[in-house]
Design an enzyme around this catalytic site. Structure first.
Site, PDB file in Angstrom:
ATOM      1  NE  ARG A 111     -19.554  15.319  34.409  1.00  0.00           N
ATOM      2  CZ  ARG A 111     -18.336  15.185  34.924  1.00  0.00           C
ATOM      3  NH1 ARG A 111     -17.378  14.603  34.227  1.00  0.00           N
ATOM      4  NH2 ARG A 111     -18.085  15.628  36.144  1.00  0.00           N
ATOM      5  NE  ARG A 120     -11.619  11.047  36.061  1.00  0.00           N
ATOM      6  CZ  ARG A 120     -11.950  12.269  36.449  1.00  0.00           C
ATOM      7  NH1 ARG A 120     -12.610  12.458  37.590  1.00  0.00           N
ATOM      8  NH2 ARG A 120     -11.647  13.306  35.722  1.00  0.00           N
ATOM      9  CD  GLU A 145     -12.845  14.245  45.630  1.00  0.00           C
ATOM     10  OE1 GLU A 145     -12.240  15.115  44.979  1.00  0.00           O
ATOM     11  OE2 GLU A 145     -13.697  13.494  45.119  1.00  0.00           O
ATOM     12  CE1 TYR A 156     -15.644  20.398  42.634  1.00  0.00           C
ATOM     13  CE2 TYR A 156     -17.519  21.286  43.837  1.00  0.00           C
ATOM     14  CZ  TYR A 156     -16.993  20.397  42.899  1.00  0.00           C
ATOM     15  OH  TYR A 156     -17.820  19.527  42.243  1.00  0.00           O
ATOM     16  CG  PHE A 208     -14.522  27.423  36.949  1.00  0.00           C
ATOM     17  CD1 PHE A 208     -14.678  26.490  37.963  1.00  0.00           C
ATOM     18  CD2 PHE A 208     -13.523  27.213  36.003  1.00  0.00           C
ATOM     19  CE1 PHE A 208     -13.861  25.370  38.034  1.00  0.00           C
ATOM     20  CE2 PHE A 208     -12.704  26.093  36.058  1.00  0.00           C
ATOM     21  CZ  PHE A 208     -12.870  25.174  37.089  1.00  0.00           C
ATOM     22  CB  THR A 267     -15.364  18.234  32.715  1.00  0.00           C
ATOM     23  OG1 THR A 267     -14.473  17.403  33.444  1.00  0.00           O
ATOM     24  CG2 THR A 267     -15.837  19.372  33.598  1.00  0.00           C
ATOM     25  CE  LYS A 324     -20.501  18.391  40.012  1.00  0.00           C
ATOM     26  NZ  LYS A 324     -19.638  19.165  39.092  1.00  0.00           N
ATOM     27  CG  ASN A 369     -20.300  18.883  35.451  1.00  0.00           C
ATOM     28  OD1 ASN A 369     -20.733  18.973  36.598  1.00  0.00           O
ATOM     29  ND2 ASN A 369     -19.020  18.770  35.188  1.00  0.00           N
ATOM     30  CG  HIS A 409     -17.119  15.659  42.024  1.00  0.00           C
ATOM     31  ND1 HIS A 409     -16.074  16.360  41.479  1.00  0.00           N
ATOM     32  CD2 HIS A 409     -16.594  14.887  43.018  1.00  0.00           C
ATOM     33  CE1 HIS A 409     -14.954  16.018  42.124  1.00  0.00           C
ATOM     34  NE2 HIS A 409     -15.242  15.133  43.066  1.00  0.00           N
TER      35      HIS A 409
END
Ligand code: CMP
Length: 140
Positions: A104, A87, A128, A51, A59, A93, A11, A114, A117
């Site tokens: 993270r 993950r 995705e 998203y 948010f 998250t 990100k 964060n 993704h």
């Protein structure tokens, strides 16, 4: 063990700090192979579409603004149980809840910024991945 593919996005907070290589090294150390990768600037329409599942969340607007605030690196990662493996190496998250040794915990700034993704299921991973990459662009 099943060989899976999952969609990863590094990100804007991470591209801004020039730590994409450090994050990629953590993915590779976790047994994941980067089989497609592209640095892009998302349009507002793309970020909103990606998203869409969060569009009712408070948010959502902030999340879209953040995701278009700088470049991102979209990736396909491949490996044994890749969805869960990714993950696990990403961590929770919210970085305040992330385990030691996760991306993270190491790099995320807060619950929004964060750093990474990752797809949350094999089914969503397929959707995705096709959002960003054609089959010909994925080289395993
Ligand atoms: P990601 O795993 O990409 O999925 C949705 C994103 O929304 C999440 O990472 C965060 O970047 C962001 N997010 C999740 N929860 C919050 C929150 N409470 N406040 C702000 N952003 C959030």
């Amino acid at each position: 063990m099943a060989i899976e593919r999952t969609l990863s996005i590094i990100k804007p907070d991470a591209t801004e700090r020039n730590i994409t290589g450090k994050i990629n090294a953590m993915f590779e150390d976790a047994g994941l192979r980067i089989v497609a990768q592209r640095r892009i600037r998302l349009s507002r329409e793309q970020a909103e579409a990606f998203y869409d599942v969060h569009k009712e969340r408070s948010f959502f607007g902030e999340l879209v603004d953040y995701m278009i605030s700088g470049p991102v690196v979209a990736q396909v990662l491949e490996g044994e149980n890749a969805v869960l493996a990714h993950r696990t190496v990403m961590g929770a998250t919210n970085p305040a809840q992330a385990d030691e040794g996760t991306v993270r915990k190491e790099f995320a700034l807060n619950v929004q910024e964060n750093s990474v993704h990752g797809s949350d299921s094999v089914e969503n991973a397929a959707k995705e991945i096709s959002f960003f990459f054609s089959d010909a662009e994925i080289v395993g």
